[in-house]
Scaffold this motif. Structure first.
Motif, PDB file in Angstrom:
ATOM      1  N   VAL A 103     -69.182  -8.635  24.448  1.00  0.00           N
ATOM      2  CA  VAL A 103     -70.455  -8.187  25.023  1.00  0.00           C
ATOM      3  C   VAL A 103     -70.617  -6.678  24.818  1.00  0.00           C
ATOM      4  O   VAL A 103     -71.705  -6.203  24.481  1.00  0.00           O
ATOM      5  CB  VAL A 103     -70.538  -8.558  26.526  1.00  0.00           C
ATOM      6  CG1 VAL A 103     -71.704  -7.875  27.211  1.00  0.00           C
ATOM      7  CG2 VAL A 103     -70.657 -10.070  26.674  1.00  0.00           C
ATOM      8  N   LEU A 149     -73.952  -5.543  22.659  1.00  0.00           N
ATOM      9  CA  LEU A 149     -75.076  -4.875  23.320  1.00  0.00           C
ATOM     10  C   LEU A 149     -75.531  -3.593  22.619  1.00  0.00           C
ATOM     11  O   LEU A 149     -76.736  -3.390  22.468  1.00  0.00           O
ATOM     12  CB  LEU A 149     -74.745  -4.612  24.781  1.00  0.00           C
ATOM     13  CG  LEU A 149     -74.773  -5.848  25.673  1.00  0.00           C
ATOM     14  CD1 LEU A 149     -74.447  -5.473  27.111  1.00  0.00           C
ATOM     15  CD2 LEU A 149     -76.096  -6.566  25.612  1.00  0.00           C
ATOM     16  N   LEU A 184     -77.725  -4.418  19.485  1.00  0.00           N
ATOM     17  CA  LEU A 184     -79.029  -5.026  19.689  1.00  0.00           C
ATOM     18  C   LEU A 184     -80.113  -3.959  19.696  1.00  0.00           C
ATOM     19  O   LEU A 184     -79.947  -2.891  20.277  1.00  0.00           O
ATOM     20  CB  LEU A 184     -79.058  -5.792  21.011  1.00  0.00           C
ATOM     21  CG  LEU A 184     -78.110  -6.977  21.095  1.00  0.00           C
ATOM     22  CD1 LEU A 184     -78.150  -7.562  22.497  1.00  0.00           C
ATOM     23  CD2 LEU A 184     -78.471  -8.022  20.077  1.00  0.00           C
ATOM     24  N   SER A 233     -83.286  -1.918  20.763  1.00  0.00           N
ATOM     25  CA  SER A 233     -83.970  -1.699  22.037  1.00  0.00           C
ATOM     26  C   SER A 233     -85.258  -0.949  21.766  1.00  0.00           C
ATOM     27  O   SER A 233     -85.532  -0.510  20.658  1.00  0.00           O
ATOM     28  CB  SER A 233     -83.075  -0.914  22.995  1.00  0.00           C
ATOM     29  OG  SER A 233     -82.883   0.393  22.507  1.00  0.00           O
ATOM     30  N   ALA A 242     -85.687  -7.653  23.452  1.00  0.00           N
ATOM     31  CA  ALA A 242     -84.323  -7.172  23.688  1.00  0.00           C
ATOM     32  C   ALA A 242     -83.592  -8.098  24.654  1.00  0.00           C
ATOM     33  O   ALA A 242     -82.416  -8.420  24.451  1.00  0.00           O
ATOM     34  CB  ALA A 242     -84.348  -5.746  24.229  1.00  0.00           C
ATOM     35  N   ARG A 300     -80.242 -10.300  24.001  1.00  0.00           N
ATOM     36  CA  ARG A 300     -79.071 -10.241  24.886  1.00  0.00           C
ATOM     37  C   ARG A 300     -78.730 -11.634  25.422  1.00  0.00           C
ATOM     38  O   ARG A 300     -77.564 -11.993  25.550  1.00  0.00           O
ATOM     39  CB  ARG A 300     -79.330  -9.285  26.040  1.00  0.00           C
ATOM     40  CG  ARG A 300     -79.326  -7.851  25.611  1.00  0.00           C
ATOM     41  CD  ARG A 300     -79.397  -6.910  26.792  1.00  0.00           C
ATOM     42  NE  ARG A 300     -79.404  -5.542  26.331  1.00  0.00           N
ATOM     43  CZ  ARG A 300     -80.382  -4.695  26.556  1.00  0.00           C
ATOM     44  NH1 ARG A 300     -81.418  -5.050  27.262  1.00  0.00           N
ATOM     45  NH2 ARG A 300     -80.321  -3.468  26.088  1.00  0.00           N
ATOM     46  N   ALA A 342     -76.859 -13.475  22.835  1.00  0.00           N
ATOM     47  CA  ALA A 342     -75.478 -12.982  22.741  1.00  0.00           C
ATOM     48  C   ALA A 342     -74.620 -13.547  23.867  1.00  0.00           C
ATOM     49  O   ALA A 342     -73.472 -13.961  23.642  1.00  0.00           O
ATOM     50  CB  ALA A 342     -75.474 -11.455  22.778  1.00  0.00           C
ATOM     51  N   ILE A 343     -75.177 -13.597  25.063  1.00  0.00           N
ATOM     52  CA  ILE A 343     -74.432 -14.155  26.195  1.00  0.00           C
ATOM     53  C   ILE A 343     -74.205 -15.656  25.982  1.00  0.00           C
ATOM     54  O   ILE A 343     -73.131 -16.178  26.278  1.00  0.00           O
ATOM     55  CB  ILE A 343     -75.160 -13.871  27.520  1.00  0.00           C
ATOM     56  CG1 ILE A 343     -75.115 -12.369  27.810  1.00  0.00           C
ATOM     57  CG2 ILE A 343     -74.560 -14.654  28.672  1.00  0.00           C
ATOM     58  CD1 ILE A 343     -75.993 -11.929  28.950  1.00  0.00           C
ATOM     59  N   ARG A 399     -76.119 -14.049  32.786  1.00  0.00           N
ATOM     60  CA  ARG A 399     -77.157 -14.830  32.106  1.00  0.00           C
ATOM     61  C   ARG A 399     -78.291 -15.171  33.078  1.00  0.00           C
ATOM     62  O   ARG A 399     -79.469 -15.041  32.746  1.00  0.00           O
ATOM     63  CB  ARG A 399     -76.571 -16.107  31.519  1.00  0.00           C
ATOM     64  CG  ARG A 399     -77.571 -16.881  30.686  1.00  0.00           C
ATOM     65  CD  ARG A 399     -76.994 -18.219  30.229  1.00  0.00           C
ATOM     66  NE  ARG A 399     -77.850 -18.854  29.255  1.00  0.00           N
ATOM     67  CZ  ARG A 399     -78.986 -19.485  29.543  1.00  0.00           C
ATOM     68  NH1 ARG A 399     -79.400 -19.554  30.803  1.00  0.00           N
ATOM     69  NH2 ARG A 399     -79.723 -20.028  28.591  1.00  0.00           N
ATOM     70  N   LEU A 451     -80.408 -12.166  33.820  1.00  0.00           N
ATOM     71  CA  LEU A 451     -81.220 -11.833  32.649  1.00  0.00           C
ATOM     72  C   LEU A 451     -82.387 -12.799  32.502  1.00  0.00           C
ATOM     73  O   LEU A 451     -83.515 -12.392  32.215  1.00  0.00           O
ATOM     74  CB  LEU A 451     -80.348 -11.840  31.396  1.00  0.00           C
ATOM     75  CG  LEU A 451     -80.952 -11.301  30.122  1.00  0.00           C
ATOM     76  CD1 LEU A 451     -81.378  -9.856  30.310  1.00  0.00           C
ATOM     77  CD2 LEU A 451     -79.954 -11.394  28.988  1.00  0.00           C
TER      78      LEU A 451
END
Length: 131
Positions: free
Chosen positions: A52, A56, A59, A61, A82, A86, A89-90, A114, A117
């Motif tokens: 992570v 991050l 990624l 932004s 964004a 993310r 990715a999670i 998660r 988010l």
């Protein structure tokens, strides 16, 4: 006394080994199993945190986008892209954790991140589309 030492040593070497206590093998195997699970759990948590942490910053932004792109996309949409990246990715980190048989203690923090988010993404979407 020194004359009996070699004879005594030879006699002691000839004796059979004592039998192990009952259940010793099972206790040793269980202890090794617990230790192995703890090591794998700690390794899995460290791998998830590192993945992570590595994903991050890569990624895109809103701050890193060129000025023309920032003017073209509304702030909510840029934040949504964004957050979606993310979220993916999670999800990949969760899938990798499940595939390697990670423990619940390792997977729970990923689910919490998660869920927060997803809720922030849902509130951004609701704010951008008033009904």
């Amino acid at each position: 006394m020194n004359d009996h030492d070699p004879l005594l040593r030879r006699h002691l070497r000839a004796l059979p080994d004592p039998a192990a206590p009952a259940g010793l093998r099972e206790r040793v195997l269980a202890a090794h199993g617990h230790r192995r699970l703890a090591i794998h759990g700690a390794t899995g948590i460290a791998a998830a945190v590192v993945s992570v942490a590595l994903i991050l910053p890569v990624l895109p932004s809103v701050e890193q986008a060129p000025p023309s792109a920032r003017r073209a996309a509304p702030p909510a949409a840029a934040h949504g892209h964004a957050a979606t990246a993310r979220l993916r990715a999670i999800d990949r980190a969760l899938q990798a954790a499940y595939e390697r048989g990670a423990s619940d203690d390792e997977i729970a923090p990923l689910w919490r991140v998660r869920e927060s988010l997803v809720s922030s993404l849902a509130s951004t979407t609701d704010a951008g589309n008033p009904s």
